[in-house]
Design an enzyme around this catalytic site. Structure first.
Site, PDB file in Angstrom:
ATOM      1  N   LYS A  66     -91.146 105.884  44.640  1.00  0.00           N
ATOM      2  CA  LYS A  66     -91.647 106.962  45.305  1.00  0.00           C
ATOM      3  C   LYS A  66     -93.237 106.767  45.940  1.00  0.00           C
ATOM      4  O   LYS A  66     -93.918 106.218  44.921  1.00  0.00           O
ATOM      5  CB  LYS A  66     -91.646 108.235  44.775  1.00  0.00           C
ATOM      6  CG  LYS A  66     -92.332 108.378  43.480  1.00  0.00           C
ATOM      7  CD  LYS A  66     -91.950 109.841  42.571  1.00  0.00           C
ATOM      8  CE  LYS A  66     -92.615 109.939  41.396  1.00  0.00           C
ATOM      9  NZ  LYS A  66     -92.590 111.295  40.703  1.00  0.00           N
ATOM     10  N   ARG A  69     -84.296 106.165  35.099  1.00  0.00           N
ATOM     11  CA  ARG A  69     -85.479 106.019  35.786  1.00  0.00           C
ATOM     12  C   ARG A  69     -85.316 104.408  36.064  1.00  0.00           C
ATOM     13  O   ARG A  69     -85.275 103.464  35.103  1.00  0.00           O
ATOM     14  CB  ARG A  69     -86.687 106.568  35.144  1.00  0.00           C
ATOM     15  CG  ARG A  69     -87.781 106.588  36.102  1.00  0.00           C
ATOM     16  CD  ARG A  69     -89.085 107.152  35.378  1.00  0.00           C
ATOM     17  NE  ARG A  69     -88.938 108.645  35.115  1.00  0.00           N
ATOM     18  CZ  ARG A  69     -88.866 109.607  35.929  1.00  0.00           C
ATOM     19  NH1 ARG A  69     -89.202 109.301  37.270  1.00  0.00           N
ATOM     20  NH2 ARG A  69     -88.620 110.942  35.433  1.00  0.00           N
ATOM     21  N   LYS A 122     -89.617 111.657  51.545  1.00  0.00           N
ATOM     22  CA  LYS A 122     -89.504 112.401  50.307  1.00  0.00           C
ATOM     23  C   LYS A 122     -89.289 113.768  50.786  1.00  0.00           C
ATOM     24  O   LYS A 122     -90.260 114.426  50.886  1.00  0.00           O
ATOM     25  CB  LYS A 122     -90.626 112.124  49.337  1.00  0.00           C
ATOM     26  CG  LYS A 122     -90.101 112.655  48.017  1.00  0.00           C
ATOM     27  CD  LYS A 122     -91.444 112.294  46.995  1.00  0.00           C
ATOM     28  CE  LYS A 122     -90.971 112.919  45.660  1.00  0.00           C
ATOM     29  NZ  LYS A 122     -90.686 114.445  45.358  1.00  0.00           N
ATOM     30  N   PHE A 133     -78.693 112.236  49.877  1.00  0.00           N
ATOM     31  CA  PHE A 133     -79.400 110.828  49.887  1.00  0.00           C
ATOM     32  C   PHE A 133     -78.680 109.772  48.922  1.00  0.00           C
ATOM     33  O   PHE A 133     -78.916 108.675  49.146  1.00  0.00           O
ATOM     34  CB  PHE A 133     -81.146 111.046  49.439  1.00  0.00           C
ATOM     35  CG  PHE A 133     -81.231 111.726  48.311  1.00  0.00           C
ATOM     36  CD1 PHE A 133     -80.712 111.231  46.888  1.00  0.00           C
ATOM     37  CD2 PHE A 133     -81.794 112.974  48.372  1.00  0.00           C
ATOM     38  CE1 PHE A 133     -81.124 112.061  45.852  1.00  0.00           C
ATOM     39  CE2 PHE A 133     -82.075 113.642  47.339  1.00  0.00           C
ATOM     40  CZ  PHE A 133     -81.682 113.242  45.846  1.00  0.00           C
TER      41      PHE A 133
END
Length: 281
Positions: A197, A191, A48, A121
């Site tokens: 994460k 989402r 991340k 990404f």
């Protein structure tokens, strides 16, 4: 020197004033914890990156709120004109403030932008699953002549033990956390649990609604931010600030990110700590 640093930090707090476009439809991650039942081997893992998210629409770089990022023309000249990119503007670990300051500056400084890389990404308009998109990103970067256009390193692990070992080493080296992205997933403009994460601490965002005055050595400066959570409840953030941030605190109405460790019995974040101003303000 202290005055220069304080002034510099003050301008880094000025709301981002790039031209506003429609906010891009982005995929957003849920938080991962060990209570979730997933097959780790089905997921691609990546670091991340602690930078600023940038959406390349084929013509310009945009923040997640749709504001134009005033990168110099040479920076994006070799970016593909027929491919939409989702990525991170990044310099190095623990350098968020530096890259955030660069993208907020309306008069682009070439020397500053030469430090910045754009790490791809995802490919929002590709249409295939992530397994296919990872290969497509690697091919795109391999045939592109732009040295600051990078593919985010995506890899696999076989167990939660291996995942947490990698996370611990990453954090020890100054990294922020990991992203887990399901290989069979398409790009979803919402989402989703297909994108997770994983960080040592949880984080969330809140809107600044007040400044509590400091005491003792912080007299005349910020003591704590009073913030409003999405459910309407209020919270005080009293730690995590530098002296410069206490002299020039985030403005009322701005959105900040804070860290916390679990929830209290009433559902409020436990041990909340200021992390940063959200980058696209």
């Amino acid at each position: 020197m202290r005055l220069v640093l304080a002034i510099s930090f003050f301008f880094s707090l000025v709301p981002f004033s790039g031209a506003q476009s429609l906010a891009p439809s982005l995929q957003r991650a849920q938080s991962y914890d060990d209570s979730q039942t997933i097959d780790i081997a089905d997921y691609w893992i990546s670091e991340k990156l602690d930078g600023v998210r940038g959406y390349w629409d084929g013509k310009q770089l945009l923040t997640r709120s749709g504001r134009n990022i005033p990168a110099p023309a040479w920076f994006t000249a070799a970016f593909p004109k027929d491919t939409v990119l989702d990525g991170e503007l990044w310099i190095a670990r623990e350098s968020f403030d530096q890259v955030s300051g660069i993208i907020r500056t309306q008069q682009a400084n070439d020397d500053d932008w030469k430090k910045v890389q754009y790490h791809i990404f995802d490919l929002p308009k590709h249409g295939g699953n992530l397994d296919q998109r990872v290969l497509a990103i690697r091919k795109l970067v391999a045939k592109n002549s732009c040295p600051w256009l990078k593919a985010v390193k995506q890899f696999k692990v076989q167990s939660e033990t291996e995942l947490h070992q990698y996370l611990q080493q990453l954090v020890n080296d100054g990294g922020e956390g990991l992203m887990l992205h399901k290989g069979s997933a398409t790009y979803q403009t919402q989402r989703t649990n297909d994108l997770l994460k994983l960080k040592p601490h949880q984080d969330a965002e809140a809107v600044v609604i007040g400044h509590a005055p400091g005491k003792g050595k912080y007299t005349g400066m910020l003591g704590a931010l009073i913030v409003q959570l999405p459910d309407g409840r209020q919270l005080k953030l009293g730690s995590g600030f530098s002296d410069a941030q206490r002299k020039y605190p985030p403005t009322l109405g701005s959105t900040v990110t804070y860290q916390y460790t679990g929830l209290t019995a009433t559902g409020l974040p436990r041990f909340p700590r200021f992390l940063r101003i959200r980058e696209e303000q």
